[in-house]
Design an enzyme around this catalytic site. Structure first.
Site, PDB file in Angstrom:
ATOM      1  N   ASP A  48      -0.384   0.476   2.687  1.00 43.40           N
ATOM      2  CA  ASP A  48       0.467  -0.613   3.004  1.00 43.40           C
ATOM      3  C   ASP A  48       0.160  -1.477   3.605  1.00 43.40           C
ATOM      4  OD1 ASP A  48       2.963  -1.231   4.007  1.00 43.40           O
ATOM      5  OD2 ASP A  48       2.836   0.605   5.668  1.00 43.40           O
TER       6      ASP A  48
ATOM      7  N   GLU B  39      10.625  -2.111  11.786  1.00 42.24           N
ATOM      8  CA  GLU B  39       8.928  -2.035  12.665  1.00 42.24           C
ATOM      9  C   GLU B  39       8.644  -2.220  13.778  1.00 42.24           C
ATOM     10  OE1 GLU B  39       6.517  -3.188   9.300  1.00 42.24           O
ATOM     11  OE2 GLU B  39       7.146  -3.704   8.175  1.00 42.24           O
TER      12      GLU B  39
HETATM   13  C1  BGC Z   1       5.714  -1.713   6.255  1.00 44.05           C
HETATM   14  C2  BGC Z   1       5.996  -0.801   4.593  1.00 44.05           C
HETATM   15  C3  BGC Z   1       6.827  -1.483   3.490  1.00 44.05           C
HETATM   16  C4  BGC Z   1       5.720  -2.466   3.542  1.00 44.05           C
HETATM   17  C5  BGC Z   1       6.113  -3.590   2.072  1.00 44.05           C
HETATM   18  C6  BGC Z   1       5.252  -2.424   4.910  1.00 44.05           C
HETATM   19  O1  BGC Z   1       4.643  -2.887   6.624  1.00 44.05           O
HETATM   20  O2  BGC Z   1       5.106  -0.516   7.160  1.00 44.05           O
HETATM   21  O3  BGC Z   1       6.876   0.334   4.883  1.00 44.05           O
HETATM   22  O4  BGC Z   1       7.314  -1.000   2.074  1.00 44.05           O
HETATM   23  O5  BGC Z   1       5.866  -2.735   4.365  1.00 44.05           O
HETATM   24  O6  BGC Z   1       7.459  -4.710   2.972  1.00 44.05           O
HETATM   25  C1  BGC Z   2       7.110  -8.623   5.818  1.00 39.76           C
HETATM   26  C2  BGC Z   2       7.122  -7.151   5.420  1.00 39.76           C
HETATM   27  C3  BGC Z   2       6.839  -6.056   5.666  1.00 39.76           C
HETATM   28  C4  BGC Z   2       6.225  -6.854   7.382  1.00 39.76           C
HETATM   29  C5  BGC Z   2       4.919  -6.242   8.124  1.00 39.76           C
HETATM   30  C6  BGC Z   2       6.760  -8.536   7.166  1.00 39.76           C
HETATM   31  O1  BGC Z   2       6.273 -10.223   7.207  1.00 39.76           O
HETATM   32  O2  BGC Z   2       8.122  -9.534   5.023  1.00 39.76           O
HETATM   33  O3  BGC Z   2       8.144  -6.760   3.685  1.00 39.76           O
HETATM   34  O4  BGC Z   2       6.381  -5.059   6.322  1.00 39.76           O
HETATM   35  O5  BGC Z   2       5.420  -7.777   7.379  1.00 39.76           O
HETATM   36  O6  BGC Z   2       4.092  -6.123   8.866  1.00 39.76           O
END
Ligand code: BGC
Ligand code: BGC
Length: 854
Positions: free
Chosen positions: A331, A532
């Site tokens: 990830d 998140e």
């Molecule tokens: C998330 C994932 C996601 C990835 C890409 C991460 O922060 O946990 O679910 O697929 O970012 O955006």
């Molecule tokens: C991105 C997300 C990713 C996240 C991780 C963001 O900056 O746009 O895709 O999941 O960071 O914390």
């Protein structure tokens, strides 16, 4: 089950079934407390076989390619960069295996990018990956994106209810159809890979990602997993599998993401191996049997061990025991959290069995370190070959070596007919209808007669962004208006169209005021979008300290208007007061683009008959207090307000009595990530001035000034009386204003994402000696960034939200896990600014860069 309600015999039977299901879950998941052991016993995990028959011809082609690749080529395949931080030319130069578009990464940085723009972008990267003249093999680049509720990064696409709503439908075939449509809309924009489905089994709804999970019940997740995978990828064993109409799916996040203590995002799942296997991993065997090609490893830990470094679970269980032969993906910079690793350097993750690391902004450093580690043998060559074999295999299965440009795909050529088509939207609207859960319907208030006068109130009534939640056009789903959703329908628009057609009168009134008394009111309210960790909560209270929605419900109720509450939410929250204040209570979850599905169920037909009954059942247990966490079916002390599986139909004449209104906790309005609010420090913080002579004092009242007079603060009106602070610098040398935390703040997770320190301010005059913004993490731990030149380019005398990425402070040396001063502003004579708010966020009018240039 509600505490005080009379049950029909039908409902009693229904609840019996629910409790039997619960018992099943118990027998699967031993009640034994976690012993903290990190020992893994692969033989105790399910044995799974790849559904794909051996393909010697394909294997031979993979081996032939591998034999022609240099070490550099191989390492490139094992790294994924984000389109915001990598150019097509760099993909060519470094032979990167894949790219992603993160939640805030769009063509030309604009979230209204069209399908044509996405195609162009995909073409540019694809072409670059194929440019090669040194005789080594050219390998097409994979392009991944989070299409988690439809192709949610693309303007005008069909947006399906978020997974929590799909869980409520209990309709696996619908989930399959949604997968098919999502794949088509992705292909229409040139993209061949989605980071979905999320097979998490959230067990504590304080977690900000609860809505990404279908259910707390592993059985339901396991039932949906093969359906969504087959929808996205095509059915394994048929010619449709990974054909031009389908994309690669990603089962995520392996494993235990929904089991973290306290529901903390990226936290620690303190559960036994049996619970990890039977609850949290339940979706993986069926997904593997359905042919899922990628598994994404979780950010979280299991009993203290970061998943991205857990070789036993990744290699011994997932790859060997479960026979997973696709790509294991890390990830977003998650490898950087493995002990001894950084975002740019992590042999441990590759050695644990991860094949490809998501290194959005850190890919170049990671490439260099990984290359050196492969050359030195720290990452053994057989491990590298295994990783690259898997990556090439998936690319071949997808037919990437035979396909033309992404824009050559037939769906891409007819993008305008495919994306957001009427047929696709009809499926999304059906999903909305099926997902609604009816918790209360006293005196049979619903369905409403559309020939009557209906008031539609609440800030969610005409708010498509709120209907969608996070992971919608932007990462957090914030900063959007209805204009960003062409072709979509708000809940209000759906109700109004149907009421008008039936000859009734619908009136939109967000604040609930009216001239002519309505026959009924529908109040649409709920959570604002988040994604998140930004959605993590300390308890299940709904907007504590802000009773705006409750007051609206109570006011209408007191005026004798029958009230239907429609709750937009990503998870069950403590709602007893709101439920008491309404005659009918419906949970809409996050229904997304087709709001008219709500009217389909809430309104009867003109002739009084019912077109669509309620269908949805609770996918998560509903709490009785705000502190009833975790709350899961099958727990020994299971006393929810509404049990898992609850949901009324029109024929169930249940009268719900008064529910207890004790939340079980003091409802505090303090929000995480807010440091200065309405000009005042948030709880746990103090405002401090340090003068040019070096003496500091906390600001206890305004006006105040440093002893040497070099910095003064006054109260000022922004939107209300004295809700801002004016700061003026005079005297010799720099002086600073800062917010000091009573105990250090940990914003490490936020720093890894796209989160900024956002200051709502007005610049009236700048010091010619320069301005710096900073954070402090101890007496000698500090980061300061010169922003004077960038501020000078902004309009003066005007209120603006100015953001600076948290990363800037980390890169300038701050320890983001121990911030003692989350905000410092340093300037000198001549500066005159006003500030009303300082907080963490993702939306700003102006985003400053880390550098000092304009
Ligand atoms: C998330 C994932 C996601 C990835 C890409 C991460 O922060 O946990 O679910 O697929 O970012 O955006
Ligand atoms: C991105 C997300 C990713 C996240 C991780 C963001 O900056 O746009 O895709 O999941 O960071 O914390």
């Amino acid at each position: 089950m509600p505490q005080s309600c009379r049950l029909t015999p039908f409902l009693q039977r229904l609840l019996l079934v629910v409790s039997i299901t619960g018992a099943l879950v118990v027998s699967l998941a031993p009640a034994r407390a976690a012993d903290g052991s990190t020992a893994v016993h692969p033989l105790l995990w399910p044995r799974v076989h790849s559904p794909l028959p051996p393909d010697p011809a394909l294997d031979a082609r993979v081996q032939a390619l591998l034999g022609r690749m240099s070490v550099e080529d191989k390492v490139g395949q094992m790294i994924q960069a984000d389109i915001k931080y990598v150019t097509p030319d760099e993909v060519r130069q470094y032979h990167l295996g894949s790219i992603l578009a993160g939640g805030n990464s769009k063509p030309d940085g604009d979230h209204s990018g069209t399908a044509a723009q996405w195609q162009q972008l995909a073409d540019a990267f694809h072409r670059a990956s194929l440019e090669r003249s040194d005789g080594r093999p050219a390998i097409p680049v994979l392009f991944g994106i989070d299409a988690v509720h439809g192709h949610n990064n693309l303007i005008g696409s069909t947006l399906f209810p978020q997974n929590v709503g799909l869980g409520a439908t209990r309709d696996p075939e619908l989930v399959h159809e949604i997968g098919e449509i999502t794949a088509r809309e992705l292909r229409a924009s040139g993209i061949n890979w989605t980071f979905a489905p999320t097979l998490t089994v959230p067990r504590d709804n304080r977690w900000g990602r609860s809505y990404e999970g279908y259910s707390e019940n592993p059985k339901l997740v396991a039932e949906y997993a093969p359906q969504i995978v087959a929808g996205l990828e095509g059915a394994v064993g048929t010619p449709q599998f990974l054909d031009a109409d389908h994309v690669i799916a990603t089962a995520k996040h392996f494993v235990g993401d929904g089991g973290t203590k306290g529901g903390k995002d990226q936290g620690d799942a303190e559960v036994s191996e049996a619970v990890l296997r039977d609850v949290h991993a339940a979706g993986y065997p069926p997904a593997i049997r359905a042919g899922v090609q990628v598994v994404m490893v979780s950010f979280s830990s299991w009993n203290g061990v970061k998943m991205a470094g857990n070789k036993a679970l990744i290699t011994d269980v997932l790859k060997q025991r479960m026979g997973f032969d696709g790509i294991v993906l890390g990830d977003w910079n998650a490898h950087g959290q493995v002990p001894g690793c950084t975002n740019e350097d992590c042999a441990a993750a590759y050695n644990a069995g991860l094949d490809m690391l998501e290194a959005p902004d850190s890919w170049k450093g990671l490439y260099q370190h990984t290359l050196a580690e492969v050359k030195s043998g720290l990452i053994p060559m057989p491990r590298v070959d295994d990783a690259v074999t898997r990556i090439l295999r998936v690319k071949m299965r997808l037919g990437m070596f035979k396909e033309g440009l992404p824009s050559d795909n037939p769906l891409a050529r007819s993008a305008a007919q495919v994306i957001g088509s009427a047929a696709h939207r009809a499926v999304a609207r059906r999903a909305v209808r099926e997902s609604l859960v009816l918790l209360k319907n006293n005196h049979g208030l619903l369905p409403l007669d559309p020939r009557k006068r209906i008031l539609v109130a609440g800030d969610g009534a005409d708010n498509i962004s709120k209907q969608n939640g996070g992971w919608t056009l932007t990462w957090q789903g914030t900063g959007l208006t209805n204009a960003n959703f062409p072709g979509a329908t708000s809940i209000w628009a759906g109700i109004s169209a149907q009421v008008r057609a039936a000859g009734g009168a619908a009136v939109l009134s967000v604040d609930g005021s009216y001239k002519q008394k309505p026959d009924a009111a529908i109040v649409v309210f709920g959570e604002d979008p988040y994604a998140e960790f930004q959605g993590d909560l300390p308890n299940l209270a709904y907007k504590p300290g802000n009773d705006h929605d409750l007051d609206l419900l109570r006011r209408l109720h007191a005026q004798g208007v029958p009230v239907v509450a429609l709750f937009i939410t990503g998870r069950p929250l403590w709602m007893n007061r709101e439920i008491n204040a309404s005659d009918a209570f419906v949970v809409a979850w996050l229904p997304s683009s087709e709001g008219e599905g709500v009217a389909d169920v809430l309104l009867q037909k003109r002739d009084g008959s019912i077109d669509h009954d309620f269908h949805g059942k609770l996918p998560y247990s509903w709490p009785r207090t705000a502190i009833q966490t975790p709350l899961n079916v099958g727990q020994p002390d299971y006393h929810p307000q509404f049990a898992y599986g609850y949901g009324l139909r029109y024929a169930d004449h249940v009268e719900l009595g008064q529910l207890p209104e004790d939340p079980g906790v003091k409802l505090s309005s303090a929000r995480a990530g807010v440091y200065l609010i309405r000009g005042k420090p948030a709880p746990g913080l103090e405002l401090r001035l340090t003068g040019a002579s070096g003496t500091s004092a906390n600001v206890l009242a305004t006006p105040a000034a440093t002893a040497d007079g070099s910095l003064s603060v006054d109260a000022l009106d922004y939107k209300a009386q004295e809700d801002a602070r004016r700061l003026r610098w005079s005297g010799n040398g720099p002086a600073q204003v800062e917010l000091v935390a009573k105990s250090p703040l940990d914003v490490e997770r936020q720093t890894n994402g796209d989160v900024m320190l956002v200051t709502t301010l007005r610049v009236d005059a700048l010091s010619s000696a320069g301005t710096e913004i900073g954070v402090g993490c101890g007496s000698r731990c500090e980061a300061r960034i010169p922003i004077g030149a960038q501020l000078a380019a902004l309009p003066h005398g005007q209120w603006l939200r100015v953001g600076i990425p948290l990363k800037c402070f980390r890169d300038a040396g701050a320890n983001m896990s121990k911030l003692e001063r989350p905000f410092e502003w340093i300037s000198s004579a001549g500066e005159d600014i006003a500030v009303t708010e300082v907080s963490l966020g993702t939306v700003a009018d102006k985003t400053l860069s880390c550098g000092s240039g304009p």
